[in-house]
Design a protein around this motif. Structure first.
Motif, PDB file in Angstrom:
ATOM      1  N   GLU A   1      -1.860  -1.305  -4.077  1.00  0.00           N
ATOM      2  CA  GLU A   1      -1.088  -1.369  -5.312  1.00  0.00           C
ATOM      3  C   GLU A   1      -1.136  -2.731  -5.995  1.00  0.00           C
ATOM      4  OE1 GLU A   1       0.050   1.141  -6.690  1.00  0.00           O
ATOM      5  OE2 GLU A   1       0.270   2.662  -5.138  1.00  0.00           O
TER       6      GLU A   1
ATOM      7  N   SER B   1     -10.171  -2.157   4.427  1.00  0.00           N
ATOM      8  CA  SER B   1     -10.039  -0.696   4.513  1.00  0.00           C
ATOM      9  C   SER B   1     -10.525  -0.183   5.864  1.00  0.00           C
ATOM     10  CB  SER B   1     -10.830  -0.027   3.389  1.00  0.00           C
ATOM     11  OG  SER B   1     -10.314  -0.363   2.123  1.00  0.00           O
TER      12      SER B   1
ATOM     13  N   GLY C   1      -7.984   3.910  -1.957  1.00  0.00           N
ATOM     14  CA  GLY C   1      -8.165   3.769  -3.394  1.00  0.00           C
ATOM     15  C   GLY C   1      -7.351   2.590  -3.892  1.00  0.00           C
ATOM     16  N   VAL C   2      -7.490   2.299  -5.183  1.00  0.00           N
ATOM     17  CA  VAL C   2      -6.673   1.254  -5.802  1.00  0.00           C
ATOM     18  C   VAL C   2      -5.783   1.905  -6.846  1.00  0.00           C
ATOM     19  CG1 VAL C   2      -8.298  -0.610  -5.382  1.00  0.00           C
ATOM     20  CG2 VAL C   2      -8.478   0.712  -7.488  1.00  0.00           C
ATOM     21  N   GLY C   3      -4.556   1.414  -6.969  1.00  0.00           N
ATOM     22  CA  GLY C   3      -3.593   2.002  -7.882  1.00  0.00           C
ATOM     23  C   GLY C   3      -3.861   1.660  -9.334  1.00  0.00           C
TER      24      GLY C   3
ATOM     25  N   THR D   1      -4.025   9.326   1.962  1.00  0.00           N
ATOM     26  CA  THR D   1      -4.667   8.446   0.994  1.00  0.00           C
ATOM     27  C   THR D   1      -3.863   7.162   0.912  1.00  0.00           C
ATOM     28  OG1 THR D   1      -5.540  10.280  -0.329  1.00  0.00           O
ATOM     29  CG2 THR D   1      -5.364   8.132  -1.402  1.00  0.00           C
TER      30      THR D   1
ATOM     31  N   THR E   1      -3.357   3.698  -0.947  1.00  0.00           N
ATOM     32  CA  THR E   1      -3.652   3.130  -2.257  1.00  0.00           C
ATOM     33  C   THR E   1      -3.171   1.682  -2.325  1.00  0.00           C
ATOM     34  OG1 THR E   1      -3.402   5.313  -3.276  1.00  0.00           O
ATOM     35  CG2 THR E   1      -3.350   3.413  -4.739  1.00  0.00           C
TER      36      THR E   1
ATOM     37  N   TYR F   1      -3.109  -1.905 -10.147  1.00  0.00           N
ATOM     38  CA  TYR F   1      -3.618  -2.856  -9.159  1.00  0.00           C
ATOM     39  C   TYR F   1      -3.956  -4.209  -9.790  1.00  0.00           C
ATOM     40  CZ  TYR F   1      -6.779  -4.712  -5.531  1.00  0.00           C
ATOM     41  OH  TYR F   1      -7.392  -5.486  -4.583  1.00  0.00           O
TER      42      TYR F   1
ATOM     43  N   ILE G   1       0.855  -1.190   0.000  1.00  0.00           N
ATOM     44  CA  ILE G   1       0.000   0.000   0.000  1.00  0.00           C
ATOM     45  C   ILE G   1       0.887   1.235   0.000  1.00  0.00           C
ATOM     46  CG2 ILE G   1      -1.702   1.339   1.310  1.00  0.00           C
ATOM     47  CD1 ILE G   1      -2.808  -1.253   2.409  1.00  0.00           C
TER      48      ILE G   1
END
Length: 498
Positions: free
Chosen positions: A233, A337, A356-358, A229, A231, A361, A219
């Protein structure tokens, strides 16, 4: 705090260049080994295993370390060192760890063409050409693996990663060092209140990222003023970590003798946007086996415990053996999360957490292999040329309204987009003078500086006649370029407000 980071290729005379820089500036040298030792002390991880994960790209060290976990702690150690050191030169792999928004760091790359490197390998070690070439390419690939681990770039010598790319073989050792020192003297790298805030953000974010890596997550953490934030990954890493944690929690429950976990028929790795899943179809199976009351009770308690954690996981039990199937990717992300949000919010200075997602991902398993293959082709190119390169960050740091482009077509596009005070054109062809003339005609308020490796008076006259403010031959003296940009900006502004 003012810092210089130096990343270099093997057999590029980086050592002598560093010595000259240190002698002139009086800065202290900080090596990779020092940062790794600090990271090992902070994390309690094995220092030798951490070093192997860095320098040899080992997926796992003897103590079960992986590269993502190591990188998280190294970033935290690097952030601490940057906040503690007043004036330092960081040389080695760690040079690529600080984020680009920390603008009181001068990022330098020392590299040379293959022929120069082969000559130095013969001079310093007496290696025959073929042996030297193999050693250089192997070392380049190890450095490239590291670059691909900490950036999205496939090229360890890309100008996008640095403020200065210096081909030491072409420029010379002393001149290479002077180019670095001149950039410092030009005031492009300096402390400010904003820089201090960004460093605090880096320190906080890297500490959280290291802690998450220690929990097994890949992350990345970004954000300012404590608004973070997180994310995700890697889908593969997230799924592996969550399922491992689920298994561990189930195995601790009373009555569970063994447990296994897999994916249900309804699981979709791409469903991260809250879409409704498809209804589960009834399974086609043989005659239903009668379960004991104990099996029913155990399945119910396991199902209830997982549902309380937010999971959508199918549960089957028989004789104390529990079989689990993850049905919803979305629910899995929501659950992890929520758990990590509570964990991160407990850190000092954290004001809020988003997830969030990269972009990568969902990258397939072969993505890393494809990147390595492309990088290997690039690194093996004997005809690759390196020229002294100044980053576009010069414009941002000096706040002088300038923009750097590599050719006339790029200049036409950028001048229409941003209407800058000054353009710096890296001219490789004389016909770029025609495009320069078009820019000056359509945007007379923009001054254009030309830098070029061609030294003929005829070419110089062609660019000056086309409206260039100045023509600077390569290798570029960075202090002279800085002064020329300021002079061009003053002329542009005086015309604008006349």
């Amino acid at each position: 705090m003012t810092a210089i980071t130096v990343f270099n290729g093997l057999f590029c005379d980086a050592g002598p260049v560093l010595k000259h820089i240190l002698d002139i500036t009086g800065f202290r040298l900080v090596t990779d080994q020092e940062i790794i030792a600090d990271a090992a002390s902070l994390s309690g991880l094995d220092e030798k295993s951490m070093a192997r994960a860095v320098f040899y790209g080992a997926a796992k060290g003897d103590s079960g370390l992986d590269r993502e976990q190591v990188i998280g702690w190294l970033r935290f150690a690097m952030a601490r060192k940057l906040s503690q050191e007043k004036n330092a030169v960081f040389s080695g792999f760690m040079a690529l760890l600080p984020p680009p928004e920390i603008d009181n760091i001068l990022r330098v790359c020392l590299i040379s063409g293959m022929n120069d490197r082969l000559w130095i390998a013969d001079r310093d070690k007496g290696y025959p050409e073929e042996e030297a070439r193999e050693i250089i390419l192997a070392d380049d690939m190890a450095r490239c693996e590291w670059v691909m681990s900490v950036t999205e770039c496939n090229d360890p010598w890309s100008p996008d990663l640095y403020d200065l790319v210096i081909p030491v073989g072409a420029v010379g050792i002393e001149q290479s060092a002077r180019m670095v020192v001149e950039q410092l003297a030009a005031g492009v790298v300096q402390d400010s209140e904003a820089t201090g805030v960004r460093l605090e953000d880096f320190l906080r974010n890297s500490e959280v990222e290291a802690a998450l890596a220690g929990l097994g997550h890949d992350i990345s953490v970004s954000g300012t003023d404590g608004a973070l934030t997180l994310t995700f990954e890697s889908h593969e890493r997230t799924l592996a970590t969550v399922t491992r944690n689920v298994l561990d929690s189930v195995l601790e429950m009373d009555g569970v003798e063994s447990a296994e976990i897999g994916l249900g028929a309804n699981y979709c790795a791409f469903d991260v946007l809250g879409r409704e899943g498809q209804p589960v179809l009834p399974r086609k199976s043989g005659p239903e086996k009668i379960l004991s009351a104990r099996d029913h009770a155990l399945a119910g308690s396991v199902r209830a415990a997982l549902a309380a954690q937010g999971h959508d996981i199918e549960v089957h039990c028989r004789g104390g053996a529990v079989s689990l199937a993850v049905n919803s990717h979305r629910k899995m992300l929501e659950s992890v999360s929520r758990s990590l949000g509570e964990f991160v919010s407990a850190y000092p200075g954290v004001e809020g957490v988003e997830f969030g997602v990269g972009r990568m991902y969902h990258r397939p398993d072969g993505y890393g292999r494809v990147r390595r293959e492309r990088a290997a082709v690039l690194l093996a190119a004997d005809d690759r040329k390196f020229e002294p390169t100044l980053s576009n960050r010069l414009r941002n740091r000096a706040n002088i309204g300038a923009y750097a482009v590599s050719d006339g077509k790029s200049m036409l596009k950028k001048v229409k987009e941003i209407k800058p005070d000054v353009m710096v054109l890296d001219a490789k062809r004389v016909r770029d003078a025609d495009l320069l003339r078009r820019v000056r005609k359509s945007h007379p308020e923009t001054e254009v500086l030309v830098i070029s490796g061609v030294r003929s008076e005829m070419d110089r006259d062609a660019f000056m006649d086309s409206g260039a403010f100045a023509y600077l031959p390569k290798p570029v003296n960075t202090a002279a370029l800085h002064q020329a940009i300021r002079a061009a900006r003053e002329k542009s502004r005086s015309r604008m407000y006349a």
